[in-house]
Design a protein around this motif. Sequence first.
Motif, short mmCIF file in Angstrom:
data_model
loop_
_atom_site.label_atom_id
_atom_site.label_comp_id
_atom_site.label_asym_id
_atom_site.label_seq_id
_atom_site.Cartn_x
_atom_site.Cartn_y
_atom_site.Cartn_z
N THR A 54 0.86 -1.20 0.00
CA THR A 54 0.00 0.00 0.00
C THR A 54 0.88 1.24 0.00
O THR A 54 1.87 1.30 -0.72
CB THR A 54 -0.96 0.00 1.21
N ASP A 55 0.52 2.23 0.78
CA ASP A 55 1.34 3.44 0.87
C ASP A 55 1.05 4.10 2.22
O ASP A 55 0.36 3.51 3.05
CB ASP A 55 1.04 4.40 -0.30
N ALA A 56 1.54 5.30 2.41
CA ALA A 56 1.44 5.93 3.73
C ALA A 56 0.02 6.41 4.07
O ALA A 56 -0.30 6.64 5.22
CB ALA A 56 2.41 7.09 3.84
N GLY A 57 -0.83 6.53 3.07
CA GLY A 57 -2.20 6.98 3.35
C GLY A 57 -2.80 7.60 2.11
O GLY A 57 -2.07 7.89 1.14
N PRO A 58 -4.14 7.79 2.08
CA PRO A 58 -4.79 8.35 0.90
C PRO A 58 -4.17 9.70 0.54
O PRO A 58 -3.81 10.47 1.42
CB PRO A 58 -6.24 8.54 1.34
N SER A 59 -4.03 9.93 -0.77
CA SER A 59 -3.48 11.21 -1.22
C SER A 59 -4.65 12.16 -1.47
O SER A 59 -5.76 11.73 -1.80
CB SER A 59 -2.67 10.97 -2.48
N ALA A 60 -4.40 13.44 -1.32
CA ALA A 60 -5.47 14.43 -1.50
C ALA A 60 -5.97 14.41 -2.95
O ALA A 60 -7.14 14.65 -3.21
CB ALA A 60 -4.96 15.81 -1.13
N ASP A 61 -5.07 14.06 -3.85
CA ASP A 61 -5.43 14.06 -5.27
C ASP A 61 -5.65 12.63 -5.74
O ASP A 61 -4.71 11.84 -5.81
CB ASP A 61 -4.27 14.72 -6.04
N GLN A 85 -5.91 11.45 -8.51
CA GLN A 85 -5.08 11.13 -9.68
C GLN A 85 -3.74 10.56 -9.23
O GLN A 85 -3.04 9.92 -10.00
CB GLN A 85 -4.81 12.39 -10.52
N GLN A 86 -3.38 10.85 -7.99
CA GLN A 86 -2.06 10.48 -7.47
C GLN A 86 -2.10 9.13 -6.75
O GLN A 86 -1.15 8.79 -6.06
CB GLN A 86 -1.56 11.54 -6.50
N MET A 87 -3.19 8.42 -6.87
CA MET A 87 -3.31 7.15 -6.16
C MET A 87 -2.09 6.27 -6.44
O MET A 87 -1.68 6.13 -7.57
CB MET A 87 -4.59 6.47 -6.66
N SER A 88 -1.54 5.69 -5.41
CA SER A 88 -0.33 4.87 -5.59
C SER A 88 -0.70 3.58 -6.33
O SER A 88 -1.84 3.14 -6.30
CB SER A 88 0.30 4.55 -4.24
N PRO A 89 0.29 2.98 -7.01
CA PRO A 89 -0.01 1.79 -7.83
C PRO A 89 -0.68 0.67 -7.03
O PRO A 89 -1.56 -0.02 -7.54
CB PRO A 89 1.35 1.34 -8.34
N GLY A 90 -0.26 0.48 -5.80
CA GLY A 90 -0.82 -0.61 -4.99
C GLY A 90 -2.30 -0.40 -4.71
O GLY A 90 -3.11 -1.33 -4.83
N VAL A 141 -17.54 -0.71 -4.10
CA VAL A 141 -16.59 0.17 -4.78
C VAL A 141 -16.88 1.63 -4.44
O VAL A 141 -15.97 2.38 -4.07
CB VAL A 141 -16.65 -0.03 -6.32
N GLY A 142 -18.15 2.00 -4.51
CA GLY A 142 -18.55 3.38 -4.22
C GLY A 142 -18.17 3.79 -2.80
O GLY A 142 -17.64 4.88 -2.58
N TYR A 143 -18.41 2.89 -1.89
CA TYR A 143 -18.10 3.15 -0.48
C TYR A 143 -16.62 3.48 -0.30
O TYR A 143 -16.25 4.46 0.34
CB TYR A 143 -18.49 1.92 0.36
N PHE A 144 -15.76 2.65 -0.91
CA PHE A 144 -14.31 2.86 -0.72
C PHE A 144 -13.80 4.05 -1.53
O PHE A 144 -12.89 4.76 -1.10
CB PHE A 144 -13.54 1.58 -1.05
N ARG A 145 -14.38 4.28 -2.70
CA ARG A 145 -13.99 5.47 -3.49
C ARG A 145 -14.24 6.73 -2.68
O ARG A 145 -13.42 7.65 -2.65
CB ARG A 145 -14.79 5.54 -4.80
N GLU A 146 -15.40 6.74 -2.06
CA GLU A 146 -15.78 7.91 -1.27
C GLU A 146 -14.83 8.10 -0.09
O GLU A 146 -14.38 9.20 0.19
CB GLU A 146 -17.21 7.72 -0.75
N ALA A 147 -14.55 6.97 0.55
CA ALA A 147 -13.63 7.02 1.69
C ALA A 147 -12.27 7.53 1.24
O ALA A 147 -11.64 8.35 1.92
CB ALA A 147 -13.51 5.64 2.32
N TYR A 148 -11.85 7.08 0.06
CA TYR A 148 -10.54 7.53 -0.44
C TYR A 148 -10.56 9.03 -0.68
O TYR A 148 -9.66 9.77 -0.25
CB TYR A 148 -10.16 6.79 -1.73
#
Length: 329
Positions: free
Chosen positions: A218-225, A227-232, A249-256
Amino acid sequence: MKIYSAIQPTGSIHLGNYAGAIMNWVKLQEEGRCIYCIANYHSLTANREPQHLPQRVFEAALDLLACGIDPEKSELYVQSHIPEVTELTWILSCCAPMGELNRMTQFKEKSQRLEVVNAGLFTYPILMASDILLFKAEVVPVGEDQLQHLEVTRVFARRFNALFGETFPEPKPSVTKATRVMALNDPTRKMSKSVEGSAIMLSDPPEVILRHVKRAVTDAGPSADPQQMSPGIANMFTLLETFSTPETVGYFREAYAGGNLRYKELKDALGRDLVAALEPIRLRRQELAAHPERVEEILHASAHRLRQVAKATLAEVREKVGLGVTPEA
Ligand code: TRP
């Protein structure tokens, strides 16, 4: 609609192959008459392991049937069970300018890596065209890497028709946006069976699948952008989109997007939904593996039916190019 596709028998199929191609093969069974092939003649261009090839063919058949290729609806056969395809390959190769084959990017790439380039690797697209044209297929689901081969198939069909009279329909590619599944333990690289720890196999039991997901990079945490979602994380969303409900999917997209996605929760949901999707496949696979004679029977029945079609096409082609009929053996 007559649909045709093939895969090379590289052994058992992993999650990436399933999500990238085979799920689509299964779905297409609702849209037309499908013929699916395990292309073992093609694997001779690269593979010099006669002791492993039969097992690889068997495993491919097992996987395809377990994934839902339904022998009641579709044909599933082994390429070499219909040797007529090699005769068509010869005839078509006599109408194929070398320059046309020289342009194939897959050939250029593959041959660069080899010390000795065999002629089969060079004429491989003609064998592929012959697979398709032998059955007069109209639609061919392929990945992007095969589009150029399909384009020359269309050229071969058109040319043959122009030279010898209308014979072959020009097959159209069907390119669905291929789901590219990356390795969970290295999301910058495609999931691959040849890299240790990379692939989730369709024969993996739930605990193995869950372990893969739990250890996913994963990575250190959700990015504000977004578009910048990490590959993992992007890879986990790809899998979620393929195997979970739109609500999940919707639930997690929103959380992200809200910056409060908990990766543990994402992994739990993904693990659960992957297991739910793959477990029935594993069980069917296991059941079939215990009855190799059933698999064999399915492959033979298809070969038997398709061989009649192949012989009819060949008779037509032989007549048109001036070879006439073969005397009875
Ligand atoms: N060349 C394809 C691959 O390597 C396999 C293949 C052989 C194929 N014959 C085909 C694909 C006919 C589509 C249609 O993936």
